[in-house]
Write a protein that holds these residues in place. Structure first.
Motif, PDB file in Angstrom:
ATOM      1  N   LEU A 141      92.626  21.813 -73.431  1.00 38.01           N
ATOM      2  CA  LEU A 141      93.568  21.255 -74.410  1.00 38.01           C
ATOM      3  C   LEU A 141      94.430  20.086 -73.931  1.00 38.01           C
ATOM      4  O   LEU A 141      94.769  19.216 -74.731  1.00 38.01           O
ATOM      5  N   PRO A 142      94.804  20.015 -72.630  1.00 39.56           N
ATOM      6  CA  PRO A 142      95.660  18.878 -72.245  1.00 39.56           C
ATOM      7  C   PRO A 142      94.967  17.514 -72.430  1.00 39.56           C
ATOM      8  O   PRO A 142      95.607  16.482 -72.469  1.00 39.56           O
ATOM      9  N   GLY A 190      91.770  27.006 -73.134  1.00 42.77           N
ATOM     10  CA  GLY A 190      93.118  26.450 -72.911  1.00 42.77           C
ATOM     11  C   GLY A 190      93.054  25.273 -71.947  1.00 42.77           C
ATOM     12  O   GLY A 190      93.708  24.242 -72.136  1.00 42.77           O
ATOM     13  N   ARG A 193     105.624  25.315 -70.881  1.00 39.39           N
ATOM     14  CA  ARG A 193     104.233  24.952 -70.578  1.00 39.39           C
ATOM     15  C   ARG A 193     103.810  25.574 -69.243  1.00 39.39           C
ATOM     16  O   ARG A 193     102.720  26.130 -69.114  1.00 39.39           O
ATOM     17  N   GLY A 221     102.739  30.083 -76.303  1.00 38.16           N
ATOM     18  CA  GLY A 221     101.752  29.274 -77.039  1.00 38.16           C
ATOM     19  C   GLY A 221     102.359  28.748 -78.334  1.00 38.16           C
ATOM     20  O   GLY A 221     102.181  27.581 -78.687  1.00 38.16           O
ATOM     21  N   GLN A 238     102.102  35.101 -73.593  1.00 35.74           N
ATOM     22  CA  GLN A 238     101.189  33.981 -73.875  1.00 35.74           C
ATOM     23  C   GLN A 238     101.288  33.560 -75.339  1.00 35.74           C
ATOM     24  O   GLN A 238     101.287  32.372 -75.666  1.00 35.74           O
ATOM     25  N   LEU A 282      89.920  32.519 -73.445  1.00 30.43           N
ATOM     26  CA  LEU A 282      91.194  31.843 -73.715  1.00 30.43           C
ATOM     27  C   LEU A 282      91.583  30.954 -72.539  1.00 30.43           C
ATOM     28  O   LEU A 282      92.129  29.865 -72.718  1.00 30.43           O
ATOM     29  N   HIS A 295      90.991  28.294 -79.457  1.00 26.91           N
ATOM     30  CA  HIS A 295      92.040  28.794 -78.568  1.00 26.91           C
ATOM     31  C   HIS A 295      93.223  29.407 -79.320  1.00 26.91           C
ATOM     32  O   HIS A 295      93.726  30.446 -78.928  1.00 26.91           O
ATOM     33  N   HIS A 305     103.194  29.176 -69.703  1.00 28.22           N
ATOM     34  CA  HIS A 305     101.918  29.465 -70.385  1.00 28.22           C
ATOM     35  C   HIS A 305     100.763  29.404 -69.375  1.00 28.22           C
ATOM     36  O   HIS A 305      99.876  30.255 -69.385  1.00 28.22           O
TER      37      HIS A 305
END
Ligand code: HEM
Ligand code: HEM
Length: 404
Positions: free
Chosen positions: A159-160, A156, A104, A72, A68, A152, A208, A107
């Protein structure tokens, strides 16, 4: 036959100009850093022999966390943490950068596999009573690690900055407002103001990529230091017959123990497993195989399924219903089962709070020396019910959200 020595002579001659300086450099560094001693200590500690496959879940958790961190870092090469560009940068990856799209995907699937494996590791250590004397603190550190990994996972997911991410952030920051006394203040901190805006993403990004990892990494270190200090407990199969053991036999086993045993302070008989071997090569082989299989699974899922990206966040789309990440499904279901006024206080704080407190208190609630699971029904039965309840709630949520 006679060509064999000649060939190895030739190889030695050809590689000498490179091998000699390399060996000399290694000796130089080793004399100053003690790499050989450290490697020796790490590889040749004593571990219990029986049930060894089950003990590979901890190292698998560790390897996926490293995965990760690495994936990341690669994502940070392209991802732009701003509400105007986060989605664009990921959309670019998905359409024009095949390598980054796989990273991606890894992850995302890494996070999913991590949550499953950490859950199994927790179940394994629970069933084998590994939280008992002297490993109580390591269990508590484990519970904190589990919460950090959940944190996390959820940060996470924001975030997109696509529709799913935006509305997840809305729900999470809305719920925070209900925290007694501090709610409003906490909500402002997370949102970067009274309303969601550009700073909300920056804050979750910071949480994050550095705040949670900065807590996770040293705590994983502490978990491993404590593990080393007390040695691997393993499971009850390594302590068969300890109850009927004579004092002399027990004293002999303690005297013959290899580092890091005897684990002190332990219940009588449980300080040294009856059958121990070196960590290397047998356990290292099992750990590597399990971790490799999981990383391969993550890679395959990343290539075949990848990571989804919905439309860019649209704060005006008020009819959008966010689907929670699968690992929050039980909580989501629990929420809607309460009357409106109780929903958040009881569903989000009281019940999960009680659950977490009970989890932390496990070593102090179950203090008997017994390690065999079927001889500890008073802890195994409630735990089984708790797991079945979570699975049941998750299934109800799936049924509700996807009309199965
Ligand atoms: C970041 C997450 C974690 C990492 C990297 C990690 C790593 C490890 C490793 C490598 C071991 C030794 C091998 C094994 O027994 O599997 C171990 C043991 C242990 N872990 Fe974890 N762990 C994590 C989370 C947890 C959690 C969530 C719990 C429980 C709540 C937990 C409780 C324990 C206990 C009690 C032991 C001692 C097991 C024994 O001696 O039999 N760990 N962990
Ligand atoms: C245990 C550790 C971690 C977990 C469980 C985790 C989990 C996640 C998840 C679930 C996502 C959303 C993926 C998506 O829907 O696309 C994500 C995104 C992201 N993570 Fe992590 N992460 C971890 C550690 C890290 C670290 C250490 C970094 C930075 C060094 C990082 C950087 C990022 C970035 C830049 C994104 C946004 C890109 C994207 O959404 O695809 N993560 N993370």
């Amino acid at each position: 036959m006679s060509s064999q020595p000649q060939r190895s002579d030739l190889v030695a001659k050809l590689t000498r100009p490179v091998a000699r300086p390399l060996a000399a450099t290694y000796r130089w560094v080793d004399e100053r850093m003690g790499i050989s001693d450290l490697t020796h200590q790490l590889l040749y500690e004593a571990v219990p022999r029986r049930g060894a496959w089950a003990y590979s879940l901890g190292s698998a958790t560790l390897i996926i966390i490293v995965l990760q961190i690495v994936t990341g870092m690669f994502l940070l090469w392209t991802y732009v943490p701003s509400t105007t560009e986060a989605w664009e940068s990921l959309n670019y990856i998905e359409h024009y950068d095949e390598f980054a799209a796989i990273v991606r995907g890894m992850h995302l699937w890494g996070a999913y596999v991590l949550l499953v494996i950490i859950g199994l590791h927790m179940i394994r250590t629970f069933v084998s009573g590994s939280y008992k004397k002297p490993r109580e603190l390591n269990w508590i550190v484990g519970v904190i690690l589990f919460l950090l990994v959940l944190g996390l996972g959820i940060t996470g997911a924001m975030l997109p900055w696509d529709q799913a991410a935006y509305w997840t952030a809305q729900v999470v920051t809305h719920v925070v407002d209900y925290v007694p006394l501090l709610g409003n203040w906490l909500q402002d901190i997370l949102r970067g103001g009274p309303q969601m805006g550009p700073e909300t993403l920056t804050r979750f990004f910071a949480i994050h990529i550095w705040l949670l990892p900065a807590l996770l990494v040293p705590l994983v270190g502490l978990h491993l230091i404590l593990l080393r200090r007390h040695g691997e407990h393993g499971s009850w199969v390594n302590y068969e017959g300890v109850e009927s053991e004579t004092e002399e036999a027990r004293a002999e086993r303690m005297a013959d123990a290899e580092y890091p045993y005897p684990a002190i302070p332990s219940d009588p008989g449980y300080a040294v497993p009856v059958d121990i071997g070196d960590f290397f090569p047998s356990q290292v082989f099992k750990d590597s195989l399990v971790s490799f299989a999981l990383v391969l699974l993550v890679f395959i899922m990343a290539v075949v399924v990848g990571a989804p990206l919905e439309r860019a966040a649209n704060p005006a789309a008020l009819n959008y219903v966010p689907t929670p990440e699968w690992f929050f499904l039980p909580l989501d279901q629990l929420l809607i089962q309460f009357p409106q006024a109780w929903m958040i206080p009881v569903g989000v704080f009281v019940l999960p709070g009680i659950g977490t407190t009970l989890l932390i208190l496990v070593p102090f609630l179950d203090r008997s020396p017994e390690r065999e699971p079927w001889r500890r029904p008073e802890v195994m039965v409630p735990a089984l019910f708790a797991v079945l309840f979570l699975i049941f709630e998750a299934l109800l949520a799936v049924n509700r959200l996807f009309n199965l």
